[in-house]
Design an enzyme around this catalytic site. Structure first.
Site, PDB file in Angstrom:
ATOM      1  N   HIS A   1      29.829  31.550  29.728  1.00  0.00           N
ATOM      2  CA  HIS A   1      30.554  32.213  28.689  1.00  0.00           C
ATOM      3  C   HIS A   1      31.875  32.837  29.430  1.00  0.00           C
ATOM      4  O   HIS A   1      32.091  32.396  30.472  1.00  0.00           O
ATOM      5  CB  HIS A   1      29.985  33.313  28.067  1.00  0.00           C
ATOM      6  CG  HIS A   1      29.759  34.622  29.028  1.00  0.00           C
ATOM      7  ND1 HIS A   1      28.577  34.678  30.076  1.00  0.00           N
ATOM      8  CD2 HIS A   1      30.097  35.822  29.092  1.00  0.00           C
ATOM      9  CE1 HIS A   1      28.705  35.850  30.671  1.00  0.00           C
ATOM     10  NE2 HIS A   1      29.351  36.578  30.341  1.00  0.00           N
TER      11      HIS A   1
ATOM     12  N   HIS B   1      33.833  35.418  29.915  1.00  0.00           N
ATOM     13  CA  HIS B   1      34.317  36.751  30.674  1.00  0.00           C
ATOM     14  C   HIS B   1      34.633  36.423  31.926  1.00  0.00           C
ATOM     15  O   HIS B   1      33.736  35.638  32.795  1.00  0.00           O
ATOM     16  CB  HIS B   1      32.906  37.824  30.587  1.00  0.00           C
ATOM     17  CG  HIS B   1      32.688  38.541  29.143  1.00  0.00           C
ATOM     18  ND1 HIS B   1      31.465  38.864  28.944  1.00  0.00           N
ATOM     19  CD2 HIS B   1      33.636  38.522  28.126  1.00  0.00           C
ATOM     20  CE1 HIS B   1      31.435  39.469  27.676  1.00  0.00           C
ATOM     21  NE2 HIS B   1      32.939  39.038  27.154  1.00  0.00           N
TER      22      HIS B   1
ATOM     23  N   ASP C   1      34.447  38.010  34.774  1.00  0.00           N
ATOM     24  CA  ASP C   1      33.451  37.981  35.869  1.00  0.00           C
ATOM     25  C   ASP C   1      32.546  36.940  36.108  1.00  0.00           C
ATOM     26  O   ASP C   1      31.786  36.981  37.169  1.00  0.00           O
ATOM     27  CB  ASP C   1      32.616  39.626  36.133  1.00  0.00           C
ATOM     28  CG  ASP C   1      31.624  39.679  34.770  1.00  0.00           C
ATOM     29  OD1 ASP C   1      32.161  39.163  33.685  1.00  0.00           O
ATOM     30  OD2 ASP C   1      30.499  40.082  34.863  1.00  0.00           O
ATOM     31  N   HIS C   2      32.588  36.147  35.331  1.00  0.00           N
ATOM     32  CA  HIS C   2      31.772  34.624  35.338  1.00  0.00           C
ATOM     33  C   HIS C   2      32.604  33.545  35.347  1.00  0.00           C
ATOM     34  O   HIS C   2      31.992  32.379  35.729  1.00  0.00           O
ATOM     35  CB  HIS C   2      31.001  34.379  34.066  1.00  0.00           C
ATOM     36  CG  HIS C   2      29.732  35.754  33.779  1.00  0.00           C
ATOM     37  ND1 HIS C   2      28.676  35.272  34.090  1.00  0.00           N
ATOM     38  CD2 HIS C   2      29.901  36.743  33.740  1.00  0.00           C
ATOM     39  CE1 HIS C   2      27.802  36.423  34.203  1.00  0.00           C
ATOM     40  NE2 HIS C   2      28.437  37.452  33.692  1.00  0.00           N
TER      41      HIS C   2
ATOM     42  N   HIS D   1      25.635  37.858  22.977  1.00  0.00           N
ATOM     43  CA  HIS D   1      26.719  38.603  24.106  1.00  0.00           C
ATOM     44  C   HIS D   1      28.074  38.278  23.637  1.00  0.00           C
ATOM     45  O   HIS D   1      29.087  38.878  23.541  1.00  0.00           O
ATOM     46  CB  HIS D   1      26.285  38.310  25.471  1.00  0.00           C
ATOM     47  CG  HIS D   1      27.031  39.210  26.477  1.00  0.00           C
ATOM     48  ND1 HIS D   1      27.026  40.504  26.654  1.00  0.00           N
ATOM     49  CD2 HIS D   1      27.830  38.550  27.240  1.00  0.00           C
ATOM     50  CE1 HIS D   1      27.791  40.633  27.530  1.00  0.00           C
ATOM     51  NE2 HIS D   1      28.175  39.438  28.208  1.00  0.00           N
TER      52      HIS D   1
ATOM     53  N   ASP E   1      24.617  36.254  30.858  1.00  0.00           N
ATOM     54  CA  ASP E   1      24.512  37.679  30.263  1.00  0.00           C
ATOM     55  C   ASP E   1      23.621  37.600  28.989  1.00  0.00           C
ATOM     56  O   ASP E   1      23.892  38.680  28.240  1.00  0.00           O
ATOM     57  CB  ASP E   1      25.735  38.257  30.045  1.00  0.00           C
ATOM     58  CG  ASP E   1      26.545  38.730  31.368  1.00  0.00           C
ATOM     59  OD1 ASP E   1      25.962  38.260  32.579  1.00  0.00           O
ATOM     60  OD2 ASP E   1      27.435  39.240  31.486  1.00  0.00           O
TER      61      ASP E   1
ATOM     62  N   HIS F   1      23.545  39.234  36.458  1.00  0.00           N
ATOM     63  CA  HIS F   1      23.548  40.589  37.048  1.00  0.00           C
ATOM     64  C   HIS F   1      22.480  41.160  37.881  1.00  0.00           C
ATOM     65  O   HIS F   1      21.475  40.937  37.220  1.00  0.00           O
ATOM     66  CB  HIS F   1      24.322  41.687  36.076  1.00  0.00           C
ATOM     67  CG  HIS F   1      25.405  41.383  35.458  1.00  0.00           C
ATOM     68  ND1 HIS F   1      26.766  41.751  36.268  1.00  0.00           N
ATOM     69  CD2 HIS F   1      25.874  40.560  34.627  1.00  0.00           C
ATOM     70  CE1 HIS F   1      27.803  41.560  35.487  1.00  0.00           C
ATOM     71  NE2 HIS F   1      27.389  40.797  34.476  1.00  0.00           N
TER      72      HIS F   1
END
Length: 251
Positions: free
Chosen positions: A53, A55, A57-58, A111, A128, A166
């Site tokens: 996805h 975001h 941080d990914h 999400h 996530d 995570h």
């Protein structure tokens, strides 16, 4: 295939899967340094990057790693992921020549609306959407969408290794105990996770069998979870009650 969880940022995991010939793929690289260190340490060649996805941080290091290693980037159909060599959606097959691996892309909105998971080779890269003892926040999707997504993942084989994005297991455990305090599978999973963290190891991957036995978000039909969520009668309502309570929960 050798599977590794690479700690990144504050609590992320980047997943690395490598074959005996040293060909590797990574999933959701939020930063480059852990990937580069793992590649150098084991003499691996990065061939593919899978993204679940949008975001940051990914995906934050995907472009950098792809350019440096000439790796193929596979991503959802989402313009917020700026570049990809291939876009995939639910039901698409992702067959990689190196490392030789075959995955199914599974649409898991909730999400985010375009979130996908990759299932194959005995593993589930779920970003996530599903966490050990928890699930992702609903930033874009609805409770009905997220519950349907979790149902799709829960239908995979028992031994499937759940590779989430995570290190949230013990935080999720605190909430899960408020829902099913008498669940022996949950207590066993918490003891295992505490021992793993005390030894400096990740608590993931877990297995789908373990998650179905202990994760309240996969247990909306369990009597104790249904009783906790009352008077919410439908499965969606029970799930929505769980997710809303977790959103405001403080251990």
């Amino acid at each position: 295939m050798r599977l590794s969880a690479l700690p990144a940022l504050s609590d992320n995991y980047i997943w690395l899967l490598a074959d005996a010939a040293g060909q590797a793929l990574v999933v959701d690289p939020g930063e480059a340094a852990p990937v580069e260190a793992a590649l150098a340490h084991d003499g691996l060649r990065l061939r593919a990057i899978l993204l679940t996805h949008h975001h940051n941080d990914h995906i934050g290091a995907a472009a950098e790693l792809a350019a440096r290693h000439a790796a193929t980037v596979i991503a959802p159909h989402d313009p917020r992921i700026p570049s990809a060599d291939r876009r995939v959606g639910g039901g698409d097959r992702v067959a990689l020549p190196a490392p030789a691996a075959d995955f199914e892309a599974i649409a898991v909105p909730g999400h985010t609306l375009t979130h996908i998971a990759y299932a194959g080779e005995g593993v589930l890269f779920c970003g996530d959407t599903l966490f050990s003892l928890g699930c992702g926040r609903l930033f874009e999707g609805t409770p009905a969408q997220m519950l349907a997504s979790l149902d799709r993942l829960a239908a995979l084989p028992d031994a499937t290794r759940v590779c989430c994005g995570h290190e949230y297991t013990l935080a999720n455990a605190a909430f899960a105990l408020t829902v099913e305090p008498d669940n022996p599978a949950l207590h066993a999973r918490i003891a295992e996770a505490r021992a793993q963290r005390a030894a400096g190891r990740p608590t993931v991957p877990s297995t789908l069998a373990a998650e179905r036995a202990a994760n309240p978000f996969l247990r909306t039909d369990a009597p104790a979870v249904a009783a906790w969520a009352a008077p919410a009668g439908t499965r969606v309502a029970r799930f929505a009650a769980l997710r809303a309570a977790k959103d405001t929960f403080r251990a």
